[in-house]
Write a protein that holds these residues in place. Structure first.
Motif: not given
Length: 208
Positions: A145-146, A148
């Motif tokens: 996920r971007h 994280e």
């Protein structure tokens, strides 16, 4: 190795809870809950043991499977009580990640592995079970996920354990430091939006 065994049991149970919560979001039956919980719970540790040529921990001690099954049954009958199953999944996953990173680095340190192997085992043990869970459930893996802090948190935890061990800390203390560092970064990402910069494509420059 007692501390590592404890951490393995903790990560198995908590990762199993996240697998079962994912099953609840997919509306699976009890067998589906048990399958996804167990897959998530033992995935990282299995990869670690295979790569280190150790006896696979849940085959050597099947009680781990009992912990995973208990977590699946618990979530099957209580998931509806949670206000947000996604929020619970994310925070439980953060706890499981930190304990699994600590267990992976602890096993590698106890085996006298070189520092790159210790780092890799910490990250692999912490992330592989959750990756398998998300792929099977057809969700975007948390590790991807971007920006994280997920794999980064695992890597930082493993590095903290390495540093502590190099400074003479006992194995149990190094493992505890790994868990604390990994959880702090992951929790900061969830609670405060801590992120790493992500790649942003740019149009090619005109060279004429």
């Amino acid at each position: 190795m007692d501390a590592v065994i404890l951490l393995d049991h903790a990560s198995v149970f908590v990762f199993a809870l996240t697998g079962a919560l994912t099953a609840s979001r997919a509306r699976l039956d009890l067998v589906g809950f048990a399958f996804l919980a167990t897959l998530t719970a033992v995935g990282g540790g299995t990869l670690r043991d295979l790569l280190l040529d150790r006896a696979i921990f849940w085959i050597a001690s099947p009680s781990y499977l009992g912990f995973a099954a208990a977590a699946a049954v618990l979530v099957f009958f209580t998931a509806h009580l949670l206000e947000s199953r996604l929020s619970a999944l994310l925070w439980l996953d953060a706890a499981a990640l930190s304990s699994a990173v600590a267990a992976g680095t602890g096993v590698a340190l106890a085996a006298g592995q070189a520092w790159p192997i210790v780092l890799f085992m910490g990250v692999a043990t912490g992330t592989f079970g959750g990756l398998m869970r998300d792929v099977v459930a057809n969700e975007v893996p948390l590790i991807l996920r971007h920006g994280e802090l997920y794999a980064t948190a695992a890597l930082a935890g493993a590095a903290a354990a390495l540093l502590a061990s190099a400074l003479g800390a006992a194995l149990w203390l190094a493992a505890g430091i790994a868990a604390g560092a990994a959880f702090t970064l992951r929790a900061g990402s969830l609670a405060f939006g801590w992120r790493l910069p992500v790649y942003r494509p740019r149009p090619p420059r005109d060279t004429q």
